[in-house]
Design a protein around this motif. Structure first.
Motif, short mmCIF file in Angstrom:
data_model
loop_
_atom_site.label_atom_id
_atom_site.label_comp_id
_atom_site.label_asym_id
_atom_site.label_seq_id
_atom_site.Cartn_x
_atom_site.Cartn_y
_atom_site.Cartn_z
N ALA A 80 -34.43 0.17 18.48
CA ALA A 80 -34.27 -0.92 19.45
C ALA A 80 -35.62 -1.53 19.81
O ALA A 80 -35.75 -2.74 19.98
CB ALA A 80 -33.57 -0.40 20.71
N LYS A 83 -36.71 -4.04 17.38
CA LYS A 83 -35.92 -5.27 17.57
C LYS A 83 -36.48 -6.07 18.75
O LYS A 83 -36.60 -7.30 18.69
CB LYS A 83 -34.45 -4.93 17.84
N GLY A 228 -23.44 1.46 18.04
CA GLY A 228 -23.63 0.77 19.31
C GLY A 228 -24.80 1.28 20.13
O GLY A 228 -25.19 0.66 21.12
N ASP A 231 -27.96 -1.08 20.22
CA ASP A 231 -27.73 -2.24 21.09
C ASP A 231 -27.80 -1.85 22.57
O ASP A 231 -28.32 -2.60 23.39
CB ASP A 231 -26.37 -2.88 20.79
N LYS A 232 -27.25 -0.67 22.89
CA LYS A 232 -27.29 -0.19 24.29
C LYS A 232 -28.73 0.02 24.74
O LYS A 232 -29.12 -0.38 25.84
CB LYS A 232 -26.54 1.15 24.40
#
Ligand SMILES: [Zn+2]
Length: 246
Positions: A80, A83, A228, A231-232
Motif C-alpha cells: 500500500a 501505491k 482487499g 486497499d484497506k
C-alpha cells in the motif's frame, strides 16, 4: 540528516536511516507479485538494497511520517505504501511528508517478523536498534506526527482491523485514532499511558518522546496478502493524511 533530490522524480528527496538493513525486496514473491513495476517502484526497490531509505515530498508546515515494514512479514501495508507514494508524487501536498516504506528491507526480503532476531516493535527504546535509529531520525527531522502501518493475522495480537493509540502523554494520538476509526470503521485500541502494556513499540516510544503516533492494523495472514487488505491499508494511510488536510 542530509536529503538529496532525486532528479528523476519531481519533488522527491531521499536519505538513508542506516546502511546495514538492506535487502532484495523483490525476492519476496508474494509481495513482488502485487507491485506494479513503475519507474518509481523500481527506484525504491533498488534503493532498498543498500539500507533503509527514507523519502520526502512536499514542504508544508506539518511534518508527518508514514512508516511500514517494521514487521517484514506484514505485506499489505508495504505494498500500500508504494501505491501511496505513486499517487502522491507530482500531486499538490500541503504538508511535508516523510515515507519509510521498508523499515528493514532484509526482513521484507526474507518475509520475517524480526530483523536480525530483534522485534523492531519491541526494541525502539534500545540504543542503536534499527527502530531506535528510526526514532532518532524522527526527532532529528522534527517530525510532528507518525503513522505506523502493520497487518495482523487472526488469532494473533490484536487479530482484527484496528488503530492503536494512547491518551497520555500525547492525547492527539487518541484523537487521530478516532478520526481514522470514524472514516474506516477500524476499531480503536487505546491505552491510558503509552507503553504501559509492553515496551519498545515505535508508536509508544514516539508518544513518550512527545511525538503523537498511532499504529494501524489491517487483517491478513503473515507473509501473505489477504484480498482487499492492501486497499484497506492504503485507505488507513490516506485517512491518517486527511486528518492533517493531506
Ligand atoms: Zn506488526
Amino acid at each position: 540528516m542530509e536529503f538529496e533530490k532525486v532528479n528523476q522524480f519531481d519533488g522527491l528527496e531521499m536519505s538513508y536511516i542506516c546502511d546495514f538493513s538492506g535487502g532484495y525486496v523483490s525476492r519476496n514473491k508474494k509481495l513482488f507479485s502485487q507491485i506494479e513495476l513503475t519507474d518509481l517502484n523500481r527506484f525504491i526497490l533498488e534503493a532498498s538494497v543498500f539500507g533503509t531509505p527514507i523519502f520526502k515530498l512536499g514542504d508544508g508546515n506539518n511534518k508527518l511520517l508514514i512508516l511500514s515494514g517494521i514487521h517484514g512479514n506484514e505485506l499489505p501495508p508495504q505494498i500500500a505504501h508504494l501505491k501511496l507514494l505513486n499517487e502522491l508524487i507530482g500531486s499538490d501536498i500541503s504538508n511535508m511528508i516523510y515515507f519509510i516504506p521498508f523499515a528493514a528491507p532484509k526482513s521484507t526480503m526474507l518475509s520475517e517478523r524480526t530483523f536480525n532476531s530483534m522485534d523492531l516493535n519491541r526494541s525502539t527504546h534500545i540504543n542503536n536498534s534499527l527502530s531506535n535509529l528510526i526514532l532518532n531520525a524522527i526527532l532529528d527531522l522534527d517530525i510532528k506526527f507518525v503513522g505506523d502501518f502493520h497487518s495482523t493475522a487472526i488469532n494473533s495480537n490484536p487479530g482484527f482491523e484496528s488503530i492503536f493509540s494512547s491518551k497520555s502523554p500525547c492525547p492527539e494520538s487518541f484523537l487521530i485514532a478516532n478520526y481514522i476509526s470514524r472514516e474506516m470503521g477500524s476499531d480503536v485500541i487505546s491505552f491510558d499511558f503509552a507503553g504501559s502494556s509492553y515496551k519498545g513499540a515505535v508508536e509508544d516510544v514516539c508518544n513518550l518522546n512527545g511525538v503523537p503516533a498511532v499504529t494501524c492494523e489491517v487483517l491478513s495472514p503473515f507473509s501473505n496478502v489477504a484480498q482487499g487488505s492492501v486497499d484497506k491499508s492504503l485507505a488507513q494511510m490516506r485517512s491518517f493524511l486527511d486528518y492533517f488536510g493531506k
